[in-house]
Design an enzyme around this catalytic site. Structure first.
Site, PDB file in Angstrom:
ATOM      1  CE1 TYR A 174      82.401 -42.386  81.931  1.00 14.46           C
ATOM      2  CE2 TYR A 174      80.189 -43.260  81.635  1.00 14.46           C
ATOM      3  CZ  TYR A 174      81.330 -43.121  82.390  1.00 14.46           C
ATOM      4  OH  TYR A 174      81.392 -43.718  83.617  1.00 14.46           O
ATOM      5  CE1 TYR A 227      80.703 -47.610  85.095  1.00 16.67           C
ATOM      6  CE2 TYR A 227      78.547 -48.640  85.261  1.00 16.67           C
ATOM      7  CZ  TYR A 227      79.321 -47.509  85.181  1.00 16.67           C
ATOM      8  OH  TYR A 227      78.728 -46.271  85.203  1.00 16.67           O
ATOM      9  CG  ASP A 252      76.381 -53.781  90.860  1.00 18.15           C
ATOM     10  OD1 ASP A 252      75.172 -53.694  90.561  1.00 18.15           O
ATOM     11  OD2 ASP A 252      77.244 -52.967  90.478  1.00 18.15           O
ATOM     12  CE  LYS A 279      72.491 -49.818  83.853  1.00 15.59           C
ATOM     13  NZ  LYS A 279      73.723 -49.877  84.649  1.00 15.59           N
TER      14      LYS A 279
END
Ligand SMILES: *Cc1c(COP(=O)(O)O)cnc(C)c1O
Length: 428
Positions: free
Chosen positions: A17, A144, A245, A274
Site C-alpha cells: 500500500y 477485511y 475468516d 498468518k
C-alpha cells in the site's frame, strides 16, 4: 552501501500500500531475534507488531529454525499434484485435531487472500453441484479479507483502499457492522441489519463470510460473541454456508485458540493463515465439512477448481507442524493472558487523553483509537526514535506483540504509545 540500497529500494521496489514515487525511505532491517529487530545503523528496536500478527513465538526461534533445516535436508519442495508427503499429512492431522470437529477436509493454499478465494469458490461450487443458482455473499461492513478480487469484494467497500476497482468487483451484500462491543451488554438490535438482509436475499446468497469477534484491518474492532452466535443460527435457518475468516485471529491471538470459540460456534468453512507458520513462511489453509466436500465431488466438475504451484510446500508445512507442536504445549494461554492484563493496566488511563476516542484490549491485541488521523510516516519515525516498531493506520495505534514478550518490554511499548499521543503527528 546502505544509502545506495535504500535509494534502489525507494526507486524500484513496491511496498504494501505505498506509492513508488515520493515515498520516504523504509527502515533497513538486518536481522531479528526474539522480540527485537536490528536496523542497519545497529539500533535494536522492540517489535510491537510481530510482523502483522504472525511472528507469535518471536524471531529466529531455535525450534522453528531447526524444523526448517531438518526439512531442507530431506526435500524443500515437490509438486502436490499426484504426490503427497509427510509434512503435509502431519500438519493436516494436527489441524483437524485443534479445529472444530465438524471440519474434516483441508485445502492447503499459499496466502490468506488465496484461502479466501478458495473458500468462496467452494461455496459457489457447492451450490453449482446442487444445481442452485446462488452467487452473492453476505458480509458485514468494516471487514477485511485480503487483496485479491474475491477478497476485496467482501471487504468494506468504503473503508477499503479498493474503491477504484468498484466497476469490476462483484457486488456483494453488506450488513451494518456490529456496534455492541465485546464487553458490552448484548442486545438483539445489533443484528437487525444482518437479519433483514439474509432474510430478504436468502435465495441469492451463496455464503456468509466474516471475521470472528475481531475486525482487523477494517478498524480493529471487537464485537460481541452473541453477534456471531446469532449469525450462525441465521445461517442454519436459511441453510447458507458460513465462512469464518480466522486468518488474523487464529492461533491464540485473542485469548482463545480460535476467536469463534468465544461464541461456541464453528463455520462450515474455516480460513487460517498468518500465524500458521509463526511467521516463517507463507501458508494458509481452508477447512470444510465432509458434507460440503462430498457435494462438490458429486458435481460435474468433480474436483475443487484450484491448485497452486507451491501447494502444500513441505518447508512451510514442516515449520507449521513445529509451530502447532509449540502451541499444544499450551504456554501461549498464559502468555496471552499476561499480555492482556498488562495492556489493560497500561493503556486504560489513555482513554481520558484528549486525542483518544477509545482504548480496547482483547488477548494480545491493544488498540488506541484516536480522534484524528495520524501522520503515519512522522509517527513511525517517532516510534523508531524511541526504539519501538509500531505501524499505525488511519486513526489507529495498535500493538500485536509476540506472545513471548516480557513485561518490561511491553511496558516500554505502551509508554511510547502514550508519549506518541502528545506529539503533533496528527491531522487536525
Ligand atoms: C491478512 C488477512 C487476510 C489476507 O491474508 P494475506 O496473507 O495477506 O493474503 C485475510 N483475512 C484477514 C482477516 C486478514 O487479517
Amino acid at each position: 552501501m546502505k544509502e545506495k540500497d535504500l535509494f534502489f529500494d525507494k526507486k524500484h521496489i513496491w511496498h504494501p500500500y505505498e506509492s513508488i514515487t515520493n515515498t520516504n525511505n523504509c527502515f533497513l532491517v538486518t536481522s531479528a531475534k526474539g522480540i527485537f529487530l536490528k536496523l542497519s545503523n545497529g539500533q535494536k528496536i522492540i517489535d510491537g507488531m510481530s510482523s502483522w500478527w504472525s511472528v507469535i513465538h518471536g524471531y529466529n526461534h531455535k525450534r522453528l529454525n531447526l524444523a526448517l533445516n531438518k526439512q531442507i535436508k530431506k526435500m524443500s519442495h515437490v509438486m502436490f499434484g499426484g504426490i503427497t508427503h509427510k509434512p503435509a499429512i502431519s500438519l493436516c492431522r494436527k489441524l483437524l485435531e485443534i479445529t472444530p470437529k465438524n471440519l474434516d477436509c483441508i485445502f492447503l493454499a499459499d496466502s490468506g487472500s488465496v484461502a479466501i478465494e478458495i473458500a468462496m469458490k467452494m461455496t459457489l461450487q457447492y451450490w453449482n453441484a446442487l444445481n442452485v443458482n446462488k452467487t452473492k455473499f453476505l458480509t458485514i461492513k468494516n471487514g477485511y479479507h485480503g487483496d485479491t478480487f474475491f477478497a476485496i469484494s467482501v471487504s468494506d467497500p468504503l473503508n477499503s483502499k479498493h474503491k477504484i476497482y468498484n466497476n469490476v468487483i462483484l457486488k456483494n451484500i453488506f450488513a451494518e457492522s456490529p456496534v455492541i462491543s465485546f464487553d458490552d451488554i448484548w442486545n438483539n438490535t445489533d443484528l437487525k441489519s444482518f437479519e433483514e438482509l439474509i432474510c430478504k436475499n436468502q435465495h441469492s446468497i451463496a455464503g456468509v463470510i466474516l471475521e470472528p469477534i475481531v475486525q482487523g484491518a477494517g478498524g480493529m474492532k471487537f464485537y460481541h460473541p452473541n453477534y456471531l452466535k446469532n449469525v450462525r443460527k441465521l445461517c442454519n435457518l436459511y441453510n447458507i454456508p458460513l465462512i469464518i475468516d480466522e486468518i488474523a485471529t487464529g492461533f491464540g491471538r485473542t485469548g482463545k485458540l480460535f476467536a469463534s470459540e468465544y461464541s461456541n460456534i464453528s463455520g462450515d468453512i474455516l480460513c487460517i493463515g498468518k500465524a500458521l507458520t509463526a511467521g516463517m513462511l507463507t501458508l494458509s489453509a481452508v477447512l470444510t465439512t465432509r458434507y460440503i466436500a462430498d457435494i462438490i465431488s458429486c458435481s460435474k466438475a468433480q474436483c475443487l477448481m484450484h491448485g497452486p504451484t507451491y501447494m502444500g510446500n513441505p518447508l512451510a508445512c514442516a515449520v507449521a507442524n513445529e509451530n502447532i507442536k509449540m502451541l499444544k504445549e499450551n504456554k501461549w494461554k498464559k502468555q496471552v493472558k499476561n499480555i492482556e492484563i498488562e495492556l489493560k493496566k497500561n493503556l486504560k488511563s489513555l482513554s481520558n487523553h484528549p486525542k483518544v476516542s477509545n482504548v480496547r484490549v482483547l488477548g494480545a491485541i491493544g488498540v488506541v483509537e484516536c480522534l484524528y488521523p495520524i501522520k503515519i510516516k512522522k509517527m513511525q519515525s517517532f516510534f523508531i526514535k524511541n526504539h519501538i516498531w509500531i505501524k499505525p493506520f488511519k486513526n489507529l495505534i495498535y500493538t500485536t506483540p509476540a506472545y513471548i514478550i516480557d513485561k518490561d518490554s511491553l511496558k516500554k511499548i505502551t509508554k511510547v504509545i502514550a508519549l506518541s499521543l502528545d506529539t503533533d503527528n496528527f491531522i487536525y
